[in-house]
Design an enzyme around this catalytic site. Structure first.
Site, mmCIF file in Angstrom:
data_model
loop_
_atom_site.group_PDB
_atom_site.id
_atom_site.type_symbol
_atom_site.label_atom_id
_atom_site.label_comp_id
_atom_site.label_asym_id
_atom_site.label_seq_id
_atom_site.Cartn_x
_atom_site.Cartn_y
_atom_site.Cartn_z
ATOM 1 N N TYR A 267 0.066 -4.041 0.435
ATOM 2 C CA TYR A 267 0.861 -4.204 1.645
ATOM 3 C C TYR A 267 0.766 -5.653 2.112
ATOM 4 O O TYR A 267 -0.335 -6.192 2.214
ATOM 5 C CB TYR A 267 0.350 -3.284 2.762
ATOM 6 N N GLU B 1 8.233 -7.463 6.120
ATOM 7 C CA GLU B 1 7.202 -6.615 5.530
ATOM 8 C C GLU B 1 7.564 -6.294 4.090
ATOM 9 O O GLU B 1 8.717 -6.022 3.788
ATOM 10 C CB GLU B 1 7.190 -5.331 6.363
#
Ligand code: GDP
Ligand code: MN
Length: 388
Positions: free
Chosen positions: A109, A197
């Site tokens: 992530y 993101e």
């Protein structure tokens, strides 16, 4: 503003973030055509909606041929995707992104958000990428590394290396990882993002780095600088009443209660929502009609509030500062005549010419409940709900 994954990938790729080959499609025929063009053994069909959590909800499907891509897409187009981010009403799938499938070794992530307390962008990364990142953040926050970026100098290469090491991206992966992290930061700044993101950022079995899923939000106040991004707006994904309100420059947010609120000024609008709650009811919306509430804005405000079928009563709370109360009163009368209001309306006007306004409302012959202060207004609206 939110945009779709395929649009965000286009933007990030321009800045140097590595992505899979792929293309968006709107019909099963287009899906088949794109799949043939890609000419690979394994493909992924990805529902394009403004919400995450698609994988778990059936919005991400792996297929092995162009024919299968077409068949599966027939099931996906038009489906209502309910994920933990859509609410129970879900989102209808109208677009699919078709990409070649990656063979995944590791899912990471990486994301950038604004840390308002520090007035700095902050890079957040974790080795625990994929579909459970919310759980990681809630249960094991120590597994998320944060790296703040000084706006005066921007992101430095040593910071990108630090992030790469934290994610155990070494050897041949170090260089592309650093390039990717710098590219994501560049994209964030260049496009006035409020969020960028990559989840997951994957290491493939053949040791490549790929942004498998990306999400970027753009700061609405900076959109005027990005006409090409403004064109990416997908109105199908937005609350219809909020879209309508934005046409009239009204700040409207739909909520779940049954008291429609028409207020001028964001602060007064929030105070109004508070007193409604204190009096024991629930606001149906936030609505700021702006400082100079004209007949037209009041009328449009009424129309939008009443198009919400949950609204059982309306509370008008307007402070006559820039605009005089008598003009607002005339606006309310005009608007209620034109729109055809069939629920009780409580009106509280304060400020310049409030007494004249009260008189105008009294004599209008309309069924308006006049209140003198905030708590009286809230009580009257609750009474009106109860006696209905
Ligand atoms: P999200 O559920 O909305 O976040 O959608 P993602 O694009 O992140 O996909 C969810 C999950 O599907 C990923 O974490 C992967 O495990 C899987 N997935 C997505 N694309 C691929 C792919 O190209 N290959 C493989 N093997 N899995 C994929
Ligand atoms: Mn994802």
């Amino acid at each position: 503003m939110k945009i779709h994954e395929y649009q965000a990938k286009e933007i990030l790729a321009r800045h140097g973030v590595p992505i899979q080959k792929g293309k968006v499609a709107f019909t099963p025929e287009e899906v088949e055509k794109v799949a043939r063009e890609l000419n690979v053994d394994k493909l992924v069909l990805k529902a394009q909606v403004h919400a995450g959590g698609r994988g778990k909800a059936g919005g991400i499907r792996l297929v092995n041929s162009a024919e299968e891509a077409k068949t599966v897409s027939e099931q996906m187009f038009g489906m209502k995707l309910v994920t933990h981010q859509t609410g129970a009403e879900g989102k209808i799938v109208r677009r699919l992104l078709i990409t070649e499938a990656a063979d995944i070794e590791r899912e990471l992530y990486v994301g950038i958000v604004l840390d308002r307390a520090k007035s700095q962008l902050v890079y957040m990364v974790s080795t625990e990428g994929g579909v459970e990142i919310e759980k990681v953040a809630a249960e094991t926050p120590e597994k998320i590394l944060k790296e703040h970026i000084d706006p005066a100098v921007g992101m430095q290469a040593f910071q990108a290396r630090k992030i790469a090491f934290a994610l155990a991206l070494k050897g041949a992966l170090l260089r592309p990882a650093v390039k990717t992290f710098m590219a994501l930061y560049d994209a964030f700044v260049a496009n006035d993002c409020s969020l960028a993101e990559i989840n997951p950022l994957v290491v493939t079995k053949d040791n490549q780095i790929l942004a498998l899923d990306v999400k970027i939000n753009i700061d609405d106040n900076a959109l005027y600088r990005h006409p090409e991004i403004m064109e990416m707006r997908d109105l199908d994904e937005e609350e219809p009443h909020e879209v309508e309100a934005s046409k009239y420059h009204l700040n409207y947010i739909k909520l779940d209660g049954d008291v429609g609120c028409m207020v001028n000024g964001a602060g007064l609008a929030m105070a109004t929502m508070d007193i409604i709650k204190i009096a024991g009811a629930e606001p149906a919306n936030f609505l700021d009609v702006g400082g100079g509430a004209s007949v037209e804005t009041v009328e449009n405000g009424f129309r939008i509030i009443l198009s919400d079928k949950n609204v059982k009563a309306v509370l008008v709370n307007i402070f006559g500062g820039i605009v005089r109360c008598d003009r607002v009163a005339n606006g309310i009368i005009e608007a209620t005549k034109n729109v055809g209001v069939d629920v009780p309306v409580v009106v509280r006007l304060a400020g310049t010419n409030a007494d004249i306004a009260a008189d105008i409302l009294e004599k209008s012959g309309l069924d308006l409940l006049v209140a003198n202060d905030l708590s009286e207004a809230a009580q009257k609206v609750v009474q009106a709900l109860e006696t209905k």
